[in-house]
Scaffold this motif. Structure first.
Motif, PDB file in Angstrom:
ATOM      1  N   ALA A  57      57.008  32.384  96.900  1.00  0.00           N
ATOM      2  CA  ALA A  57      57.452  33.726  96.521  1.00  0.00           C
ATOM      3  C   ALA A  57      58.926  33.726  96.115  1.00  0.00           C
ATOM      4  N   THR A  58      59.728  32.959  96.840  1.00  0.00           N
ATOM      5  CA  THR A  58      61.152  32.874  96.510  1.00  0.00           C
ATOM      6  C   THR A  58      61.349  32.256  95.136  1.00  0.00           C
ATOM      7  N   TYR A  59      60.612  31.202  94.849  1.00  0.00           N
ATOM      8  CA  TYR A  59      60.745  30.564  93.536  1.00  0.00           C
ATOM      9  C   TYR A  59      60.272  31.484  92.416  1.00  0.00           C
ATOM     10  N   ALA A  60      59.232  32.257  92.660  1.00  0.00           N
ATOM     11  CA  ALA A  60      58.776  33.201  91.642  1.00  0.00           C
ATOM     12  C   ALA A  60      59.884  34.203  91.306  1.00  0.00           C
ATOM     13  N   ALA A  61      60.561  34.704  92.334  1.00  0.00           N
ATOM     14  CA  ALA A  61      61.652  35.650  92.121  1.00  0.00           C
ATOM     15  C   ALA A  61      62.834  34.987  91.422  1.00  0.00           C
ATOM     16  N   MET A  62      63.143  33.751  91.795  1.00  0.00           N
ATOM     17  CA  MET A  62      64.272  33.051  91.168  1.00  0.00           C
ATOM     18  C   MET A  62      63.974  32.721  89.709  1.00  0.00           C
ATOM     19  N   LEU A  63      62.738  32.326  89.415  1.00  0.00           N
ATOM     20  CA  LEU A  63      62.375  32.065  88.021  1.00  0.00           C
ATOM     21  C   LEU A  63      62.565  33.315  87.170  1.00  0.00           C
ATOM     22  N   ALA A  64      62.146  34.470  87.696  1.00  0.00           N
ATOM     23  CA  ALA A  64      62.319  35.727  86.956  1.00  0.00           C
ATOM     24  C   ALA A  64      63.795  36.077  86.803  1.00  0.00           C
ATOM     25  N   ALA A  65      64.576  35.904  87.875  1.00  0.00           N
ATOM     26  CA  ALA A  65      65.993  36.268  87.834  1.00  0.00           C
ATOM     27  C   ALA A  65      66.765  35.408  86.834  1.00  0.00           C
ATOM     28  N   PHE A  66      66.511  34.104  86.843  1.00  0.00           N
ATOM     29  CA  PHE A  66      67.274  33.220  85.948  1.00  0.00           C
ATOM     30  C   PHE A  66      66.765  33.274  84.513  1.00  0.00           C
ATOM     31  N   LEU A  67      65.507  33.647  84.315  1.00  0.00           N
ATOM     32  CA  LEU A  67      65.049  33.907  82.952  1.00  0.00           C
ATOM     33  C   LEU A  67      65.795  35.106  82.390  1.00  0.00           C
ATOM     34  N   ALA A  68      65.920  36.156  83.192  1.00  0.00           N
ATOM     35  CA  ALA A  68      66.668  37.336  82.753  1.00  0.00           C
ATOM     36  C   ALA A  68      68.119  36.986  82.455  1.00  0.00           C
ATOM     37  N   LEU A  69      68.706  36.122  83.289  1.00  0.00           N
ATOM     38  CA  LEU A  69      70.093  35.713  83.061  1.00  0.00           C
ATOM     39  C   LEU A  69      70.227  34.944  81.755  1.00  0.00           C
TER      40      LEU A  69
END
Length: 293
Positions: free
Chosen positions: A72-84
């Motif tokens: 779950a943490t990696y899913a959130a980080m993938l979304a956050a850094f894609l947005a970045l």
């Protein structure tokens, strides 16, 4: 102060081996990056991962909860850094995966052992195995710019991770002779990766460090914050939470640079991220550990 010296003791060999690679190139000596990276990624590192996983011991229920929290943490980080990457117009093949995946192996595992003992090491192996699976499936898909993540199932690293996880789950043990041989081969992995990193730094453009320094700070803040929030949401215990936060706050993995080289992405900024984020970790990781220890 003790934690700071411990982290320094773990990180110092990283810079020593990278420095050897750096000066090797500066002295005009030949270094076949392609051959060394293939040797590391196809043989040495898979053996290293399998040995680390197959020797782990942890309660199945705790491992299951931590595994879900890590995914779950990696899913959130993938979304956050894609947005970045989209917001800053960064090349996704170059920056997205390295910003997500940290050095949960050769830095995260020994740090967890010191800070949380044998139990912490067991939890850290779980996080490490999830990291390896995602990096060599989703991460390879990102760096290779398309295709299906299933192609990564042909990667020796993924096979070794899945096989090691199976041994961990079933409680199987590798015969001592085979285990010793695999362990010996695996010991090549980290030195080969770090020598290759030093070579990359020697070939870098100095102007690359400004951007990667800012990104390294952003990576640390985002990864620590998301891991902390997700761990609390999953109701992790104090040790499991500490391991999750520290593991996912580790600096950019050397393997990210090797993957960039292997799949034709821009390796120079990735190498810069590895160096700068590792330097930053000398101060940042003891501060994080102080909250949990």
């Amino acid at each position: 102060m003790t934690l700071a010296f411990t982290v320094l003791g773990i990180v110092a060999p990283v810079f020593l081996l990278a420095a050897i690679g750096f000066f090797w190139v500066r002295f005009g000596l030949d270094f076949d990056t392609g051959f060394v990276s293939r040797l590391a990624m196809n043989l040495a590192v898979p053996c290293l991962v399998f040995v680390a996983l197959s020797n782990g011991e942890i309660d199945a229920k705790d491992a299951g909860r931590l595994t879900l929290a890590t995914f779950a943490t990696y899913a959130a980080m993938l979304a956050a850094f894609l947005a970045l990457c989209l917001a800053l117009r960064l090349e996704r093949r170059t920056y997205w995966a390295p910003l997500v995946f940290g050095n949960t192996g050769n830095l995260g595992l020994p740090l967890a052992l010191f800070a949380f003992g044998e139990a912490g090491l067991g939890y850290a192996v779980v996080v490490f195995s999830v990291t390896a699976i995602l990096q060599f499936t989703v991460g390879v898909w990102i760096v290779s710019s398309g295709g299906t993540p299933l192609r990564a199932l042909r990667e020796p690293m993924v096979v070794a991770t899945l096989l090691g996880a199976l041994f961990l789950w079933q409680g199987w043990r590798v015969p001592p002779v085979a285990l010793n041989a695999l362990d010996l081969i695996g010991q090549m992995g980290i030195p080969l990766m770090l020598l290759t990193l030093g070579v990359a730094v020697a070939r870098m453009r100095p102007t690359a460090f400004g951007t990667v320094a800012a990104l390294a700070l952003v990576k640390l803040a985002i990864c620590a914050g998301i891991a902390w929030g997700t761990g609390l949401a999953f109701g992790l215990g104090e040790v499991e939470l500490g391991v999750l936060v520290v593991q996912l706050s580790t600096p950019v993995a050397v393997s990210s640079y090797l993957l960039a080289i292997r799949y034709g992405a821009d390796g120079e900024p990735v190498a810069g991220l590895v160096v700068v984020s590792t330097l930053l970790s000398v101060a940042a990781l003891p501060a994080l550990l102080a909250v949990f220890v």
